[in-house]
Design a protein around this motif. Structure first.
Motif, short mmCIF file in Angstrom:
data_model
loop_
_atom_site.label_atom_id
_atom_site.label_comp_id
_atom_site.label_asym_id
_atom_site.label_seq_id
_atom_site.Cartn_x
_atom_site.Cartn_y
_atom_site.Cartn_z
N ILE A 27 1.91 -14.23 9.82
CA ILE A 27 1.10 -13.93 8.63
C ILE A 27 1.38 -12.53 8.11
CG2 ILE A 27 -0.99 -12.94 9.67
CD1 ILE A 27 -2.55 -14.96 7.83
N LEU A 28 2.03 -11.69 8.92
CA LEU A 28 2.40 -10.34 8.48
C LEU A 28 3.87 -10.23 8.13
CD1 LEU A 28 0.46 -8.15 11.12
CD2 LEU A 28 -0.21 -8.64 8.76
N HIS A 29 4.54 -11.36 7.95
CA HIS A 29 6.00 -11.33 7.77
C HIS A 29 6.44 -10.47 6.60
CE1 HIS A 29 5.35 -13.93 4.35
NE2 HIS A 29 6.59 -13.72 4.03
N HIS A 30 5.60 -10.39 5.54
CA HIS A 30 5.98 -9.62 4.35
C HIS A 30 6.14 -8.15 4.66
CE1 HIS A 30 1.61 -10.01 4.72
NE2 HIS A 30 1.55 -8.75 4.32
N ARG A 31 5.42 -7.64 5.68
CA ARG A 31 5.54 -6.23 6.04
C ARG A 31 6.85 -5.94 6.76
NH1 ARG A 31 0.68 -3.48 5.43
NH2 ARG A 31 1.53 -1.73 6.63
N GLY A 32 7.45 -6.98 7.34
CA GLY A 32 8.70 -6.80 8.07
C GLY A 32 9.58 -8.01 7.95
N VAL A 361 13.17 1.92 0.63
CA VAL A 361 12.24 3.04 0.80
C VAL A 361 12.06 3.74 -0.54
CG1 VAL A 361 11.81 5.24 1.97
CG2 VAL A 361 12.98 3.39 3.19
N ALA A 362 10.81 4.08 -0.88
CA ALA A 362 10.53 4.82 -2.11
C ALA A 362 9.59 5.98 -1.80
CB ALA A 362 9.91 3.92 -3.17
N LYS A 479 -4.03 1.18 -1.49
CA LYS A 479 -3.39 0.58 -2.67
C LYS A 479 -1.88 0.57 -2.54
CE LYS A 479 -2.60 3.13 -6.19
NZ LYS A 479 -2.78 4.05 -7.32
N VAL A 480 -1.31 1.72 -2.21
CA VAL A 480 0.15 1.83 -2.18
C VAL A 480 0.73 1.09 -0.99
CG1 VAL A 480 2.07 3.45 -2.00
CG2 VAL A 480 0.11 4.01 -3.43
N ASP A 481 0.13 1.24 0.19
CA ASP A 481 0.68 0.57 1.37
C ASP A 481 0.70 -0.94 1.19
OD1 ASP A 481 1.36 0.57 4.44
OD2 ASP A 481 -0.27 -0.86 4.18
N VAL A 482 -0.41 -1.51 0.77
CA VAL A 482 -0.49 -2.97 0.65
C VAL A 482 0.43 -3.48 -0.45
CG1 VAL A 482 -2.00 -4.92 0.10
CG2 VAL A 482 -2.80 -3.09 1.61
N ALA A 483 0.40 -2.83 -1.62
CA ALA A 483 1.23 -3.28 -2.74
C ALA A 483 2.71 -3.20 -2.41
CB ALA A 483 0.92 -2.45 -3.98
N ALA A 484 3.13 -2.13 -1.75
CA ALA A 484 4.54 -1.96 -1.42
C ALA A 484 4.96 -2.86 -0.27
CB ALA A 484 4.82 -0.49 -1.08
N HIS A 487 6.00 -6.51 -0.46
CA HIS A 487 7.38 -6.83 -0.83
C HIS A 487 8.39 -6.25 0.15
CE1 HIS A 487 5.75 -8.30 -4.61
NE2 HIS A 487 5.09 -7.16 -4.74
N GLY A 488 7.92 -5.79 1.31
CA GLY A 488 8.84 -5.21 2.29
C GLY A 488 9.42 -3.89 1.81
N LEU A 489 8.62 -3.11 1.09
CA LEU A 489 9.04 -1.80 0.60
C LEU A 489 8.24 -0.73 1.32
CD1 LEU A 489 10.60 -0.05 -1.58
CD2 LEU A 489 8.50 -0.25 -2.96
N GLU A 490 8.92 0.23 1.93
CA GLU A 490 8.22 1.34 2.58
C GLU A 490 8.08 2.51 1.61
OE1 GLU A 490 8.74 2.71 6.83
OE2 GLU A 490 9.83 4.32 5.80
N THR A 491 6.89 3.09 1.53
CA THR A 491 6.69 4.28 0.71
C THR A 491 6.42 5.48 1.62
OG1 THR A 491 4.33 3.73 0.48
CG2 THR A 491 5.82 3.02 -1.28
#
Length: 651
Positions: A27-32, A361-362, A479-484, A487-491
């Motif tokens: 269920i957390l696959h989007h984070r990784g 990474v952004a 906001k930023v952590d969840v939104a990014a 999509h598997g994007l690290e900020t």
């Protein structure tokens, strides 16, 4: 990352534990999206989904174990000083099998125990199982860039990077925490250790937790910002400007360690422009930058971002969005897992989706306003506190019972700042609350700020400290952590480098701001680097015109949702009060946009997580916004994440 510690090892065998850990990872696959792993022992399970950034080889996969097979870790984030720590550990004889920062944490814990956390520079949420001591240790970074939730259940202690991971655990209750929702109506987000779910909490920033077998979990703070003026006597303004630029340059440089492509969000404001300027000094031309706008009125800053991009010759990408963003409301309700009414999440989610097509990474400018005193409301608060008598005290004095031990000075200070932040005011709650909220009307949500009050600060600095403890970790960084990560994007946020933040915090406030100019020291220091018109203008940020949308584009959907029996039966707000707000808002008599939006987001959360136990995105029949996307392609992209969960579960 996620996991669980059983309180009775007989309640589930190792294979069952591994299966539960795998469900958490799925269920957390989007984070990784680059891989996932699950590990279990007799009474503990660890799960991880991998976003490969440093050492992308399989040798750096998690869960990771030390050479003695007694220290086991799952970790989300980045440790920017891992090479320095690695060198120190190598000198002491510790061995390494890969180049990752994760293995530095494993050996660092072996060497320093929980003292490790104060040595780390970076962002992190981690869990360590120490099998020798039968001890589970959880820790979170200083400002709360990375989330960490937990539930202390009768059968197990369960934790994860997102609440949805905890909800995969068998028999996990799904009950709304009405006290937290009372605060949500005031602030637009849940704050502090409690969440919108009864029985699920979040570990606070700069804290770690120790769970020993047979004992209650123990939470300890390992860091806090110094007091204003506590550092060495500052030099001239010119010398402070020079030192600020050097410290910021170092903070940005530390965030550039990566084995995958990176770039930066660029709004054209002070903070993101400063980050891009510092990146360019080391990387030169061609940095990938990403901006967004709405193409009309004050909701579009892309011209300022373009000015900065042209100055530094970046590979600049601009995305213009419209009301089609509203079609992703169902996705946001699924990803955020709690009611969350910061409307800029819509554009942050969409911009992150587009950014991920080019980089992994952004860098962002987050944290500068809260550390360098950038918000106009800080000056408004200063005016309130200095007036005689001070303005901003609670309007309905006899209604509330103050918490035990609260003092008058702290209460009035919290009242004043809470008044500047609130969505639903005290009078709104009193007039409009439904039956479910009536028991909480005696609790003033402003008092959530009292623990962070200090009588030894200028009002502007005190306002920033309130934000650092609540608005920053519980709104902006969520906001930023969840939104990014959807999509598997690290900020990465260089302004939240704790060494930079400590130096800034130790300066007297009048050396950071002057002449009612927010972030005056930073702006003065940046004048050689950032165009004047980008810095000395009204701050806008990633705003979304939801007030307009609810008058026009989604008027029918808003009315149907908020005046429908499903929402009204929850007892949050009375029908007559909601109807009055809608009428006043549409007529332009009273601006109720943020309040109505808060109720829309709350109902979307209820439908997704309380009404259903499927752990899936809201079904189209229950989502009134799903058909609003301008193109079928946009709709397909926005639904990729939740749909992939179902595909993985099917496998």
């Amino acid at each position: 990352m996620a996991g669980a510690l059983l309180k009775n090892s007989q309640s589930a065998n190792i294979e069952e534990l591994r299966r539960r850990a795998k469900a958490m990872a799925v269920i957390l696959h989007h984070r990784g999206p680059d891989g996932h792993g699950a590990w279990a022992d007799s009474n503990v399970a660890l799960a991880h989904t991998r976003l490969a950034i440093i050492d992308t080889s399989t040798a750096a996969a998690q869960p990771m174990h030390d050479a003695t097979d007694t220290v086991h870790i799952v970790f989300n984030g980045e440790i920017y000083n891992f090479l320095d720590l690695r060198a120190e550990l190598l000198a002491e004889g510790y061995q390494f099998q890969n180049r990752s920062d994760t293995e530095v944490l494993v050996n660092g814990y072996r060497r320093w125990g929980t003292e490790l956390f104060s040595k780390l520079v970076g962002m992190f949420a981690l869990a360590i199982w120490d099998s020798r001591q039968k001890r589970l240790v959880l820790a979170r970074d200083r400002f709360g860039e990375k989330p960490l939730y937990y539930a202390d259940r009768p059968d197990a202690f369960v934790f994860g990077s997102e609440i949805k991971a905890l909800l995969t655990w068998p028999n996990m209750p799904r009950r709304p925490n009405m006290a937290a929702l009372h605060d949500y109506l005031t602030f637009g987000f849940t704050l502090g250790p409690g969440t919108a779910f009864a029985g699920i909490d979040r570990l606070q920033p700069a804290h770690f937790m120790v769970c020993d077998a047979g004992k209650c979990p123990e939470i300890r703070r390992y860091w806090q910002l110094p007091m204003p003026g506590s550092g060495p006597a500052p030099g001239t303004t010119a010398s402070l400007q020079h030192e600020l630029i050097e410290r910021l340059r170092n903070a940005v440089s530390s965030c550039l360690v990566s084995d995958v492509p990176l770039g930066a969000f660029l709004s054209g404001g002070v903070d993101s422009s400063a980050v891009v300027a510092m990146m360019s000094s080391s990387h030169g031309a061609g940095i990938k930058t990403f901006s967004s706008g709405f193409g009309f009125g004050d909701y579009d800053e892309t011209r300022y971002a373009t000015r900065v991009a042209e100055r530094y010759n970046t590979d600049h990408n601009v995305f213009i969005f419209d009301s089609g963003l509203l079609s992703t409301l169902g996705d946001l309700a699924w990803h955020y897992g709690e009611p969350f009414s910061d409307s800029s999440a819509l554009v942050t989610y969409a911009l992150s989706r587009e950014t991920r097509r080019s980089v992994t990474v952004a860098l962002t400018g987050d944290g500068a306003d809260e550390t360098l005193l950038g918000y106009a409301r800080y000056f408004a608060y200063g005016d309130m506190r200095r007036s005689i008598p001070p303005r901003g005290a609670r309007r309905i004095e006899g209604l509330y019972v103050s918490p035990p031990g609260s003092n008058e000075a702290g209460r009035t200070a919290a009242d004043g700042y809470g008044y500047l932040l609130e969505r639903f005011r005290e009078g709104h709650k009193l007039a409009g609350s439904g039956l479910a909220m009536l028991p909480y009307l005696g609790n003033c949500s402003y008092e959530r700020l009292i623990p962070y009050y200090s009588g030894d600060m200028m009002p502007e600095e005190m306002a920033a400290r309130f934000d650092q403890a609540t608005y920053l970790p519980d709104d902006l960084l969520v906001k930023v952590d969840v939104a990014a990560m959807a999509h598997g994007l690290e900020t990465r946020a260089p302004f939240l480098n704790h060494q930079l933040a400590e130096w800034v915090a130790s300066l007297p406030p009048d050396r950071k701001i002057w002449g009612r100019e927010g972030k005056a020291l930073l702006k003065k220091a940046l004048e050689p680097y950032v165009p004047h018109e980008c810095m000395y203008r009204t701050k806008v940020g990633f705003r979304v015109p939801v007030a307009k949308f609810m008058r026009e584009e989604i008027r029918i959907q808003t009315d149907a949702m908020l005046l429908g029996e499903r929402f009204l039966d929850r007892g949050i707000m009375r029908k007559e009060f909601i109807r009055q707000m809608l009428v006043e808002h549409r007529a332009g008599q009273v601006e109720h946009g943020t309040r109505l939006w808060s109720l829309v987001c709350l109902e979307m959360w209820y439908r997704t997580w309380i009404d259903s136990d499927s752990n899936h995105r809201l079904a189209e029949v229950d989502d009134p916004f799903v058909g609003l996307s301008r193109t079928e392609q946009d709709r397909r992209i926005s639904n990729d994440g939740p749909r992939a969960v179902a595909e993985l579960e099917a496998k």
